[in-house]
Write an enzyme that holds these catalytic residues in place. Structure first.
Site, PDB file in Angstrom:
ATOM      1  N   HIS A 124       0.847  -1.190   0.000  1.00  0.00           N
ATOM      2  CA  HIS A 124       0.000   0.000   0.000  1.00  0.00           C
ATOM      3  C   HIS A 124       0.884   1.241   0.000  1.00  0.00           C
ATOM      4  O   HIS A 124       2.101   1.174   0.231  1.00  0.00           O
ATOM      5  CB  HIS A 124      -0.902   0.017   1.239  1.00  0.00           C
ATOM      6  CG  HIS A 124      -1.865  -1.130   1.313  1.00  0.00           C
ATOM      7  ND1 HIS A 124      -3.046  -1.165   0.603  1.00  0.00           N
ATOM      8  CD2 HIS A 124      -1.819  -2.293   2.010  1.00  0.00           C
ATOM      9  CE1 HIS A 124      -3.682  -2.295   0.861  1.00  0.00           C
ATOM     10  NE2 HIS A 124      -2.952  -2.999   1.718  1.00  0.00           N
ATOM     11  N   ASP A 127      -1.396   8.761  -1.386  1.00  0.00           N
ATOM     12  CA  ASP A 127      -1.307   9.939  -2.249  1.00  0.00           C
ATOM     13  C   ASP A 127      -2.106  11.047  -1.577  1.00  0.00           C
ATOM     14  O   ASP A 127      -3.326  10.953  -1.461  1.00  0.00           O
ATOM     15  CB  ASP A 127      -1.873   9.589  -3.627  1.00  0.00           C
ATOM     16  CG  ASP A 127      -2.083  10.802  -4.533  1.00  0.00           C
ATOM     17  OD1 ASP A 127      -1.719  11.930  -4.137  1.00  0.00           O
ATOM     18  OD2 ASP A 127      -2.640  10.627  -5.628  1.00  0.00           O
ATOM     19  N   HIS A 129      -3.577  14.609  -1.900  1.00  0.00           N
ATOM     20  CA  HIS A 129      -3.872  15.641  -2.885  1.00  0.00           C
ATOM     21  C   HIS A 129      -3.402  17.017  -2.417  1.00  0.00           C
ATOM     22  O   HIS A 129      -3.283  17.935  -3.233  1.00  0.00           O
ATOM     23  CB  HIS A 129      -5.374  15.674  -3.180  1.00  0.00           C
ATOM     24  CG  HIS A 129      -5.848  14.520  -4.003  1.00  0.00           C
ATOM     25  ND1 HIS A 129      -7.075  14.496  -4.643  1.00  0.00           N
ATOM     26  CD2 HIS A 129      -5.262  13.321  -4.308  1.00  0.00           C
ATOM     27  CE1 HIS A 129      -7.221  13.352  -5.301  1.00  0.00           C
ATOM     28  NE2 HIS A 129      -6.142  12.623  -5.098  1.00  0.00           N
ATOM     29  N   HIS A 164      -5.602   9.101  -0.619  1.00  0.00           N
ATOM     30  CA  HIS A 164      -6.026   7.750  -0.957  1.00  0.00           C
ATOM     31  C   HIS A 164      -4.819   6.873  -1.264  1.00  0.00           C
ATOM     32  O   HIS A 164      -3.717   7.358  -1.511  1.00  0.00           O
ATOM     33  CB  HIS A 164      -6.999   7.757  -2.145  1.00  0.00           C
ATOM     34  CG  HIS A 164      -6.417   8.280  -3.430  1.00  0.00           C
ATOM     35  ND1 HIS A 164      -5.698   7.504  -4.314  1.00  0.00           N
ATOM     36  CD2 HIS A 164      -6.465   9.525  -3.981  1.00  0.00           C
ATOM     37  CE1 HIS A 164      -5.334   8.231  -5.351  1.00  0.00           C
ATOM     38  NE2 HIS A 164      -5.771   9.472  -5.180  1.00  0.00           N
ATOM     39  N   CYS A 165      -5.045   5.568  -1.246  1.00  0.00           N
ATOM     40  CA  CYS A 165      -4.010   4.615  -1.607  1.00  0.00           C
ATOM     41  C   CYS A 165      -3.861   4.609  -3.123  1.00  0.00           C
ATOM     42  O   CYS A 165      -4.836   4.772  -3.853  1.00  0.00           O
ATOM     43  CB  CYS A 165      -4.383   3.229  -1.100  1.00  0.00           C
ATOM     44  SG  CYS A 165      -3.033   2.022  -1.185  1.00  0.00           S
ATOM     45  N   HIS A 174      -7.979  -0.330  -4.912  1.00  0.00           N
ATOM     46  CA  HIS A 174      -7.707   0.092  -3.537  1.00  0.00           C
ATOM     47  C   HIS A 174      -8.621   1.235  -3.113  1.00  0.00           C
ATOM     48  O   HIS A 174      -9.110   1.265  -1.982  1.00  0.00           O
ATOM     49  CB  HIS A 174      -6.235   0.489  -3.398  1.00  0.00           C
ATOM     50  CG  HIS A 174      -5.303  -0.681  -3.349  1.00  0.00           C
ATOM     51  ND1 HIS A 174      -4.394  -0.879  -2.336  1.00  0.00           N
ATOM     52  CD2 HIS A 174      -5.140  -1.733  -4.190  1.00  0.00           C
ATOM     53  CE1 HIS A 174      -3.706  -1.999  -2.556  1.00  0.00           C
ATOM     54  NE2 HIS A 174      -4.145  -2.525  -3.693  1.00  0.00           N
ATOM     55  N   MET A 179      -9.969   2.756   0.685  1.00  0.00           N
ATOM     56  CA  MET A 179      -8.746   3.453   1.078  1.00  0.00           C
ATOM     57  C   MET A 179      -8.727   4.914   0.633  1.00  0.00           C
ATOM     58  O   MET A 179      -8.024   5.305  -0.301  1.00  0.00           O
ATOM     59  CB  MET A 179      -7.528   2.708   0.550  1.00  0.00           C
ATOM     60  CG  MET A 179      -7.396   1.311   1.124  1.00  0.00           C
ATOM     61  SD  MET A 179      -5.742   0.609   0.959  1.00  0.00           S
ATOM     62  CE  MET A 179      -4.871   1.433   2.297  1.00  0.00           C
ATOM     63  N   HIS A 284     -26.944  17.273  -0.187  1.00  0.00           N
ATOM     64  CA  HIS A 284     -28.090  18.141   0.089  1.00  0.00           C
ATOM     65  C   HIS A 284     -28.566  17.849   1.509  1.00  0.00           C
ATOM     66  O   HIS A 284     -28.710  16.678   1.895  1.00  0.00           O
ATOM     67  CB  HIS A 284     -29.213  17.876  -0.912  1.00  0.00           C
ATOM     68  CG  HIS A 284     -30.485  18.604  -0.603  1.00  0.00           C
ATOM     69  ND1 HIS A 284     -30.663  19.946  -0.865  1.00  0.00           N
ATOM     70  CD2 HIS A 284     -31.643  18.181  -0.035  1.00  0.00           C
ATOM     71  CE1 HIS A 284     -31.878  20.316  -0.494  1.00  0.00           C
ATOM     72  NE2 HIS A 284     -32.492  19.268   0.025  1.00  0.00           N
ATOM     73  N   GLU A 308     -28.570  25.244  -1.873  1.00  0.00           N
ATOM     74  CA  GLU A 308     -29.496  24.157  -1.556  1.00  0.00           C
ATOM     75  C   GLU A 308     -28.828  22.794  -1.734  1.00  0.00           C
ATOM     76  O   GLU A 308     -29.067  21.859  -0.978  1.00  0.00           O
ATOM     77  CB  GLU A 308     -30.734  24.247  -2.448  1.00  0.00           C
ATOM     78  CG  GLU A 308     -30.410  24.224  -3.934  1.00  0.00           C
ATOM     79  CD  GLU A 308     -31.645  24.381  -4.805  1.00  0.00           C
ATOM     80  OE1 GLU A 308     -32.668  23.751  -4.485  1.00  0.00           O
ATOM     81  OE2 GLU A 308     -31.571  25.120  -5.801  1.00  0.00           O
ATOM     82  N   THR A 309     -27.990  22.687  -2.759  1.00  0.00           N
ATOM     83  CA  THR A 309     -27.257  21.464  -3.065  1.00  0.00           C
ATOM     84  C   THR A 309     -25.897  21.886  -3.592  1.00  0.00           C
ATOM     85  O   THR A 309     -25.784  22.901  -4.277  1.00  0.00           O
ATOM     86  CB  THR A 309     -27.989  20.630  -4.142  1.00  0.00           C
ATOM     87  OG1 THR A 309     -29.302  20.304  -3.661  1.00  0.00           O
ATOM     88  CG2 THR A 309     -27.247  19.336  -4.463  1.00  0.00           C
ATOM     89  N   HIS A 335     -28.051  13.872  -3.568  1.00  0.00           N
ATOM     90  CA  HIS A 335     -29.333  14.176  -4.211  1.00  0.00           C
ATOM     91  C   HIS A 335     -29.495  13.538  -5.580  1.00  0.00           C
ATOM     92  O   HIS A 335     -30.342  13.962  -6.377  1.00  0.00           O
ATOM     93  CB  HIS A 335     -29.589  15.687  -4.271  1.00  0.00           C
ATOM     94  CG  HIS A 335     -31.046  16.037  -4.131  1.00  0.00           C
ATOM     95  ND1 HIS A 335     -31.959  15.805  -5.135  1.00  0.00           N
ATOM     96  CD2 HIS A 335     -31.743  16.563  -3.091  1.00  0.00           C
ATOM     97  CE1 HIS A 335     -33.156  16.210  -4.737  1.00  0.00           C
ATOM     98  NE2 HIS A 335     -33.059  16.662  -3.494  1.00  0.00           N
TER      99      HIS A 335
END
Length: 372
Positions: A124, A127, A129, A164-165, A174, A179, A284, A308-309, A335
């Site tokens: 494993h 990463d 971001h 994430h992996c 993965h 992950m 939402h 709203e969303t 939603h």
């Protein structure tokens, strides 16, 4: 003797050989040594908590930048994803889906020790971001079972970011197997609205959305596997169909409903962090709003107001603040209502307090229709 475990490890490691060689060749000789700027900084050992909780933290930074030390252990395990007892061979950071939410301030250093126990079957990595260089740290954190590795990077941008992996050749498997998680990098002077007015929150929750691809057998029933390796081929076939069997918050249908519902009180302000490492989604809050929403998750940009969303791009996280004004059960949903109602992407927020008739009232109860 070649086992399924060694075959899987070999399949994951082989593509990385050339990439790692290129990385080493392109890396300055001192790049893997301790970087000077972090040397004299205060070190703080963070205590991570399982989602939907978020580790204790200051909303406004105190003092100079710090090196914040984290440890996460990778856990491969079978999990139950619905009330029907459907099992899924998951891969996780610290045993939860999503992994724990890490919190630092802009200018701090994130130092993570990633542990891959000998009992696991797969290599494993991670990463970030939020990080700069080496595939977000993935090339410098590749660990086989029985190993650990430590990575440090400077948090140069504020916002909520997915981690994430990402083992080369097996990234999608993965990621959709559990992950992923979120790193929140707060501005040193805290969150602010579009006019620069400080924003604070009383509670903060993490919601990690996952699209799961659990294969079915010839009889139409979900398949059960003895191990992660046994699940690989059939799971990959299901993934390539691009039709999820489940779309869930925090690892399973109902993970954030009923006794596990999120809680708040009238007058409290809640920060919702919503990550989705693979697919687009659109959160939402039924009966509420996004008072302030960083739809792209980046605090250097002014938040939008009164949504709203909102939209969370696959591979990113968003942050939304709402102050609850009425008591009751609020549904927090994706939603795409089919995915919310049928596949599982629903959470509840149980809010206590006094009802405000001015905001909403039933003027007339149901009664027979009057003849005009």
């Amino acid at each position: 003797m070649i086992t399924r475990r060694t075959a899987l490890i070999g399949a994951a490691i082989a593509p990385l050989g050339a990439a790692m060689a290129s990385l080493v060749a392109a890396t300055p000789a001192n790049a893997l040594q301790t970087a000077e700027p972090a040397e004299g900084l205060e070190r703080v050992r963070a205590t991570l908590v399982p989602p939907p909780g978020v580790m204790a933290h200051e909303q406004v930074a105190v003092g100079a930048p710090k090196v914040v030390e984290f440890t996460m252990t990778i856990e491969e395990k079978a999990v139950v994803v619905d009330d029907e007892g459907t099992t899924f061979q998951a891969m996780t950071f610290d045993g939860s889906m999503p992994g724990p939410t890490m919190v630092v301030h802009e200018g701090d250093y994130v130092q993570l020790t990633l542990v891959n126990p000998q009992t696991n079957s797969m290599p494993h990595n991670i990463d970030f971001h939020a990080a700069t260089g080496a595939l977000g740290g993935a090339q410098l954190t590749f660990v086989s079972p029985g190993e650990q590795v430590t990575l440090r990077f400077k948090a140069t941008r504020s916002g909520v970011f997915v981690y994430h992996c990402a083992p080369e050749g097996m990234v999608p498997w993965h990621v959709v197997s559990g992950m992923s998680g979120t790193l929140m990098v707060l501005p040193r002077d805290g969150l602010k609205d579009a006019k620069g007015t400080p924003l604070r929150y009383d509670r903060v929750y993490t919601i990690g959305e996952f699209d799961l691809y659990i294969p079915k057998g010839p009889d139409g029933a979900y398949m059960t596997f003895e191990s992660l390796g046994d699940s690989y081929a059939d799971t990959m076939d299901a993934m390539r169909g691009l039709i999820p069997s489940h779309v869930v918050f925090n690892g399973r249908k109902g993970a954030l409903t009923g006794e596990n519902a999120l809680t708040s009180k009238v007058g409290e302000t809640v920060l919702f962090i919503h990550s989705s490492a693979n697919r687009d989604t659109r959160p939402h809050l039924i009966g509420g709003h996004g008072d302030w929403v960083w739809e792209t998750g980046k605090f250097a940009n002014p938040p939008e107001q009164d949504l709203e969303t909102w939209f969370v791009r696959g591979g990113s996280a968003a942050a939304a603040i709402y102050t609850f004004l009425q008591p009751g059960i609020y549904a927090y949903v994706n939603h795409n209502l089919i995915e919310a109602a049928e596949l599982g992407a629903t959470a509840h927020v149980k809010v206590e307090g006094e009802w405000n008739e001015d905001l909403m009232t039933q003027v007339a109860a149901p009664s027979p229709i009057l003849v005009q």
